[in-house]
Design an enzyme around this catalytic site. Structure first.
Site, mmCIF file in Angstrom:
data_model
loop_
_atom_site.group_PDB
_atom_site.id
_atom_site.type_symbol
_atom_site.label_atom_id
_atom_site.label_comp_id
_atom_site.label_asym_id
_atom_site.label_seq_id
_atom_site.Cartn_x
_atom_site.Cartn_y
_atom_site.Cartn_z
ATOM 1 N NE ARG A 124 -4.019 -2.048 1.980
ATOM 2 C CZ ARG A 124 -3.971 -3.040 2.868
ATOM 3 N NH1 ARG A 124 -3.105 -2.991 3.846
ATOM 4 N NH2 ARG A 124 -4.785 -4.052 2.765
ATOM 5 C CE LYS A 146 0.007 13.929 -15.607
ATOM 6 N NZ LYS A 146 -0.251 14.376 -16.994
ATOM 7 C CD GLU A 188 7.958 15.155 -23.343
ATOM 8 O OE1 GLU A 188 7.314 16.212 -23.207
ATOM 9 O OE2 GLU A 188 7.422 14.016 -23.389
ATOM 10 C CE LYS A 230 6.051 17.225 -15.055
ATOM 11 N NZ LYS A 230 6.127 15.968 -15.755
ATOM 12 C CD GLU A 240 -3.194 16.423 -17.089
ATOM 13 O OE1 GLU A 240 -2.057 16.004 -16.833
ATOM 14 O OE2 GLU A 240 -3.812 16.168 -18.130
ATOM 15 N NE ARG A 244 1.261 16.935 -14.085
ATOM 16 C CZ ARG A 244 1.896 16.187 -13.206
ATOM 17 N NH1 ARG A 244 1.584 16.256 -11.929
ATOM 18 N NH2 ARG A 244 2.859 15.355 -13.583
ATOM 19 C CG ASN A 248 -0.387 15.986 -21.356
ATOM 20 O OD1 ASN A 248 0.606 15.282 -21.259
ATOM 21 N ND2 ASN A 248 -1.335 16.016 -20.444
ATOM 22 C CG HIS A 251 2.204 14.729 -24.658
ATOM 23 N ND1 HIS A 251 2.961 15.862 -24.861
ATOM 24 C CD2 HIS A 251 2.942 13.942 -23.834
ATOM 25 C CE1 HIS A 251 4.098 15.762 -24.183
ATOM 26 N NE2 HIS A 251 4.111 14.604 -23.549
ATOM 27 C CG HIS A 255 -0.366 9.969 -25.921
ATOM 28 N ND1 HIS A 255 -1.056 10.326 -24.791
ATOM 29 C CD2 HIS A 255 0.942 10.039 -25.590
ATOM 30 C CE1 HIS A 255 -0.196 10.604 -23.822
ATOM 31 N NE2 HIS A 255 1.023 10.447 -24.289
ATOM 32 C CG HIS A 268 6.749 9.670 -24.956
ATOM 33 N ND1 HIS A 268 5.380 9.600 -25.042
ATOM 34 C CD2 HIS A 268 7.013 10.776 -24.198
ATOM 35 C CE1 HIS A 268 4.833 10.608 -24.366
ATOM 36 N NE2 HIS A 268 5.812 11.325 -23.842
HETATM 37 P P1 NAD Z 1 13.117 4.981 -21.999
HETATM 38 O O1 NAD Z 1 12.892 4.895 -20.562
HETATM 39 O O2 NAD Z 1 12.649 3.879 -22.852
HETATM 40 O O3 NAD Z 1 14.679 5.220 -22.240
HETATM 41 C C1 NAD Z 1 15.134 5.345 -23.540
HETATM 42 C C2 NAD Z 1 16.258 4.348 -23.870
HETATM 43 O O4 NAD Z 1 17.479 4.837 -23.351
HETATM 44 C C3 NAD Z 1 16.071 2.977 -23.274
HETATM 45 O O5 NAD Z 1 16.554 2.026 -24.171
HETATM 46 C C4 NAD Z 1 16.943 3.036 -22.034
HETATM 47 O O6 NAD Z 1 17.355 1.763 -21.594
HETATM 48 C C5 NAD Z 1 18.106 3.834 -22.545
HETATM 49 N N1 NAD Z 1 18.879 4.571 -21.563
HETATM 50 C C6 NAD Z 1 18.424 5.177 -20.445
HETATM 51 N N2 NAD Z 1 19.397 5.894 -19.899
HETATM 52 C C7 NAD Z 1 20.501 5.717 -20.664
HETATM 53 C C8 NAD Z 1 21.806 6.226 -20.628
HETATM 54 N N3 NAD Z 1 22.178 7.129 -19.724
HETATM 55 N N4 NAD Z 1 22.682 5.818 -21.561
HETATM 56 C C9 NAD Z 1 22.305 4.954 -22.553
HETATM 57 N N5 NAD Z 1 21.058 4.465 -22.671
HETATM 58 C C10 NAD Z 1 20.170 4.857 -21.720
HETATM 59 O O7 NAD Z 1 12.467 6.324 -22.610
HETATM 60 P P2 NAD Z 1 12.353 7.825 -22.090
HETATM 61 O O8 NAD Z 1 12.361 8.640 -23.306
HETATM 62 O O9 NAD Z 1 13.323 8.132 -21.022
HETATM 63 O O10 NAD Z 1 10.907 7.854 -21.430
HETATM 64 C C11 NAD Z 1 9.763 7.627 -22.189
HETATM 65 C C12 NAD Z 1 8.690 7.168 -21.264
HETATM 66 O O11 NAD Z 1 8.398 8.184 -20.311
HETATM 67 C C13 NAD Z 1 7.387 6.854 -21.965
HETATM 68 O O12 NAD Z 1 6.877 5.643 -21.462
HETATM 69 C C14 NAD Z 1 6.486 8.007 -21.571
HETATM 70 O O13 NAD Z 1 5.129 7.655 -21.544
HETATM 71 C C15 NAD Z 1 6.998 8.343 -20.214
HETATM 72 N N6 NAD Z 1 6.737 9.726 -19.797
HETATM 73 C C16 NAD Z 1 6.210 9.907 -18.570
HETATM 74 C C17 NAD Z 1 5.993 11.187 -18.113
HETATM 75 C C18 NAD Z 1 5.473 11.410 -16.720
HETATM 76 O O14 NAD Z 1 5.133 12.534 -16.391
HETATM 77 N N7 NAD Z 1 5.428 10.401 -15.894
HETATM 78 C C19 NAD Z 1 6.313 12.281 -18.925
HETATM 79 C C20 NAD Z 1 6.867 12.040 -20.168
HETATM 80 C C21 NAD Z 1 7.084 10.749 -20.602
HETATM 81 N N1 GLY Z 2 4.312 14.944 -18.803
HETATM 82 C C1 GLY Z 2 3.109 15.603 -18.475
HETATM 83 C C2 GLY Z 2 2.870 15.786 -17.034
HETATM 84 O O1 GLY Z 2 3.699 15.467 -16.219
HETATM 85 O O2 GLY Z 2 1.832 16.251 -16.662
#
Ligand code: NAD
Ligand code: GLY
Length: 363
Positions: A124, A146, A188, A230, A240, A244, A248, A251, A255, A268
């Protein structure tokens, strides 16, 4: 070390926390000195990131926790699902982790989103720390609480808000990031200009080559300004209910591209970059900004090495996919539209105009 650490605070009363940004942070035990005592530290990472940084993080945590465990997930957006999430719980239970356990999300946004979600659910709720290692995660996903996994019918559809205790963005980790991933992170970064800060947008226009070349001070400045914006948004609207949603920008179209092609086909950030080009054009067609400003946004996205044309999914398929977006209301798609230089709003748009945008920018 070429830059002094900077700290940006996410101000959420009892749940406020710092984002520490700098070089060499993973090698400094004092980086984590503010964390409360816990019985175990569990580093959740993936099979690409583990060999790069897991040992360094484990060393920095040594002495602060009675035990340190490593959970290594398969790498990729395609694994941001229930089955992989469950392997985190398997590992936590297998290691007899109690409620006094702190999870550490070491990796990009996929690892961060899944670890934050796992932390919210395990017994939990246990605390967690974000240690983002992609540019995208350092400027966006690790900040603001998020967390989610994907559902085959929609991206990030299953999740919760869960704020971390601390975010540690070590700029040195970006050295090993593939150029395509760096560009995805720049998408981003770029988004913060049109939605909130025109001066930052102009700085990005002038300094993009330095960012692409991974110039440390420029990266530090871009990450810090992105996190400040942010933090300002999340501090006012954590869940949101309104403001907030501007985070997006790009997005909704993005998406649709990701889901339409299958997760993992486009990154992404690539989908968001192209989505921003489309959303900026939509804003211009609706008379909210002039076409020159929309073209400047598109040019900056292209200069970052991001795609500016979407895949040919067809107008109907785009519409269908965008209706599943979390911003949709009663089946009506809502878009983040730019309504000034550094200003955005959430709004519906006539389907005929959206169709024109899709036809213009895809295929
Ligand atoms: P990811 O986590 O897939 O990382 C990208 C790639 O880089 C992967 O292959 C990873 O293993 C590799 N990698 C990571 N760090 C590295 C490093 N220092 N050196 C070499 N390789 C490395 O992708 P991302 O772009 O970091 O994140 C995308 C994800 O984030 C999506 O799922 C998206 O929906 C999510 N997201 C969430 C939010 C939120 O607010 N929570 C906001 C934006 C995106
Ligand atoms: N990436 C969008 C948010 O954090 O709200």
């Amino acid at each position: 070390m070429t830059t002094q650490p900077a700290s940006v605070t996410i101000d959420l009363e009892g749940r406020s926390y710092p984002i520490v940004i700098g070089a060499g942070l993973l090698d400094r035990p004092d980086t984590f000195a503010s964390l409360p005592a816990a019985s175990a530290a569990v580093i959740v990472t993936n099979d690409t990131v583990a060999p790069l940084f897991a040992d360094r993080l484990a060393r920095a945590l040594q002495g602060r926790f009675a035990s340190t465990h490593l959970v290594t997930l398969p790498d990729g957006e395609a694994y941001k699902d229930w089955a992989t999430l469950n392997t985190i719980f398997d590992a936590l239970l297998g290691a007899a982790c109690d409620r006094s356990t702190t999870l550490f999300a070491l990796g990009g946004g996929v690892v961060g989103d899944m670890t934050g979600f796992a932390a919210a659910c395990y017994m939990r709720g246990v605390p967690y720390v974000q240690v983002p290692t992609t540019l995208l995660a350092q400027v966006d996903s690790s900040v603001g609480g998020k967390t989610a996994i994907n559902h085959p019918m929609g991206k990030n559809m299953i999740g919760v808000f869960n704020q971390p205790l601390l975010v540690v963005a070590d700029i040195d980790t970006l050295d090993s990031l593939p150029p395509r991933e760096l560009a995805a992170g720049l998408a981003e970064v770029i988004k913060y200009g049109p939605i909130a800060d025109h001066v930052f947008f102009e700085w990005l226009e002038a300094n993009l080559p330095l960012l692409v070349a991974r110039d440390r001070p420029s990266l530090a400045r871009a990450i810090r300004r992105s996190c400040e914006i942010k933090a300002w948004v999340v501090g006012q609207d954590e869940r949101e209910t309104g403001l907030r949603a501007i985070l997006n920008f790009g997005h909704t179209f993005g998406h649709a591209i990701e889901a339409g092609l299958g997760y993992g086909s486009w990154l992404h950030g690539e989908a968001v970059g192209c989505g921003m080009v489309m959303a900026a054009d939509l804003s211009a067609r609706l008379g909210l900004i002039d076409a020159t400003y929309a073209a400047r946004i598109a040019r900056l996205v292209g200069r970052a090495g991001l795609p500016v044309r979407g895949p040919a999914l067809g107008v109907e398929r785009y519409m269908e996919l965008m209706r599943v977006d979390k911003k949709a209301e009663a089946g009506q798609i809502r878009f983040v539209l730019i309504d000034g230089q550094g200003s955005a709003r959430l709004s519906r748009a006539p389907s005929a105009v959206v169709a024109q945008v899709i036809e213009q920018h895809t295929g």
